[in-house]
Write a protein that holds these residues in place. Sequence first.
Motif, mmCIF file in Angstrom:
data_model
loop_
_atom_site.group_PDB
_atom_site.id
_atom_site.type_symbol
_atom_site.label_atom_id
_atom_site.label_comp_id
_atom_site.label_asym_id
_atom_site.label_seq_id
_atom_site.Cartn_x
_atom_site.Cartn_y
_atom_site.Cartn_z
ATOM 1 N N THR A 209 0.835 -1.186 0.000
ATOM 2 C CA THR A 209 0.000 0.000 0.000
ATOM 3 C C THR A 209 0.875 1.244 0.000
ATOM 4 O O THR A 209 1.951 1.261 0.605
ATOM 5 N N ARG A 210 0.397 2.260 -0.706
ATOM 6 C CA ARG A 210 1.157 3.519 -0.726
ATOM 7 C C ARG A 210 0.726 4.410 0.418
ATOM 8 O O ARG A 210 1.324 5.449 0.659
ATOM 9 N N ASP A 211 -0.360 4.053 1.098
ATOM 10 C CA ASP A 211 -0.818 4.883 2.228
ATOM 11 C C ASP A 211 -1.363 3.998 3.350
ATOM 12 O O ASP A 211 -0.590 3.376 4.045
ATOM 13 N N ASP A 212 -2.680 3.934 3.491
ATOM 14 C CA ASP A 212 -3.254 3.169 4.604
ATOM 15 C C ASP A 212 -3.215 1.656 4.343
ATOM 16 O O ASP A 212 -3.337 1.219 3.207
ATOM 17 N N ALA A 213 -3.094 0.897 5.424
ATOM 18 C CA ALA A 213 -3.256 -0.551 5.328
ATOM 19 C C ALA A 213 -4.753 -0.853 5.245
ATOM 20 O O ALA A 213 -5.580 -0.049 5.680
ATOM 21 N N ILE A 214 -5.081 -2.031 4.697
ATOM 22 C CA ILE A 214 -6.512 -2.357 4.539
ATOM 23 C C ILE A 214 -7.227 -2.388 5.887
ATOM 24 O O ILE A 214 -8.311 -1.832 6.033
ATOM 25 N N GLY A 215 -6.598 -3.038 6.872
ATOM 26 C CA GLY A 215 -7.239 -3.136 8.190
ATOM 27 C C GLY A 215 -7.492 -1.747 8.770
ATOM 28 O O GLY A 215 -8.536 -1.485 9.375
ATOM 29 N N GLU A 216 -6.511 -0.861 8.553
ATOM 30 C CA GLU A 216 -6.639 0.518 9.026
ATOM 31 C C GLU A 216 -7.844 1.186 8.346
ATOM 32 O O GLU A 216 -8.615 1.904 8.997
ATOM 33 N N ALA A 217 -8.002 0.957 7.033
ATOM 34 C CA ALA A 217 -9.133 1.535 6.300
ATOM 35 C C ALA A 217 -10.453 0.979 6.838
ATOM 36 O O ALA A 217 -11.411 1.728 7.058
#
Length: 387
Positions: A209-217
Amino acid sequence: MRILSIETSCDETAISIVDAMGGVTRPRFIVRSNIILSQAKLHAEYGGVFPALAKREHAKALTPLLEQSLKEAKLFHTKKSSAFTPALTKKLEAIFTHEQELSTAFLALIPSIKKPAVDAIAVTHGPGLEPALWVGVNFARALSLVWDIPLIPVNHMEGHIYGSLVEEKWNKLTLAPLSLPAVALLVSGGHTELVLIKKLRSYKLLGKTRDDAIGEAFDKVARMLGLPYPGGPAISKLAKEASHLEAFPLPRPMIKSGDLDFSFSGLKTSVLYAIKKLGHALTDEERLRIAKGFQDSVVEVIATKVAGAVRAHGARTVIAGGGVAANKQIRAALEAAAEQEGFVLRVPPLHLSTDNALMIAVAAYGKKPLKGAQVTRLRAQGNLTLT
Ligand code: KG4
Ligand code: ZN
């Protein structure tokens, strides 16, 4: 060999004890104890993991958890408490400089129990929240020192990979045969990565990921929808309830980027704007449609990128690991891709998807323990990578 493993990289304090046998060719494990204490409810108030709180809770939990797991494994035997030698006390003081609470609990228990019949202590040393990792690492170093048991540091993401290969029958585990090359999809609160495995224990990063992780999203969108932390299970539940409704239309970020990178911060912002644009408190139906729309987007992006990685590298196996791999829709989409693309899909038993110490013990088996000064030099590394 018997392995005691410790995991404190995020908001689960976990200890397991396993008997490992069979070598690298036919590894097998008997689980003697496997305990996970989740702090999720405490962090829910903050809408995410609060590092200082995680550290304190690990420090509080580790010693009682160790006692409980030794008891479950029938390895807990008390003795007449004997003071440590001044030299040992000095070394322990150095280890526990920043862990006063842990030190007190450690010194109240360890001098009064016999060294357990354990051959190695495995501990997660990264990646994760550094203050949280340090508690586990220092606890493991102290036990290794007092009991003179070798220490094996384990990368948390390698733990998730091995956790995904576990096949279990009651308390007996085996590892699924791994047909290489394999692609590992590692999706958690801190990670979103595609990793190529051409050779056992050798990893090459294909995309991240270039920014947020999926779990974070998942966690952030859940918060916008007024759902509790951790957001993944909460969104997944709503999306299921929304099966009869039309998904709220949301973008599929980087689905056509032509590479294997991801981006989820834009998707999160799209949800935020959509909520603002509606201009009122969300109705139940809107909440359901947004949860479904968000999950559909994530699922489609993941399945597309995994299929892309498989084709680009001729992968025969896909290993899905990390907390987000618990998601049923993601699993279903990967199963469909496996049928279509002709790869074998390995996913962990549900209870080994989110953080646990069993996967750390399994990943440790076959790794060389640290020697002498390496033990003193072992550090927690929040940004530790696999490659
Ligand atoms: O691997 P893990 O337990 O901890 C980290 O290493 O980060 O992953 C935790 C993450 C959280 O963000 C949580 O919301 C997400 O995994 N998660 C899920 C599901 N269960 C947990 N995300 C989507 N669907 C789920 N069913
Ligand atoms: Zn994890």
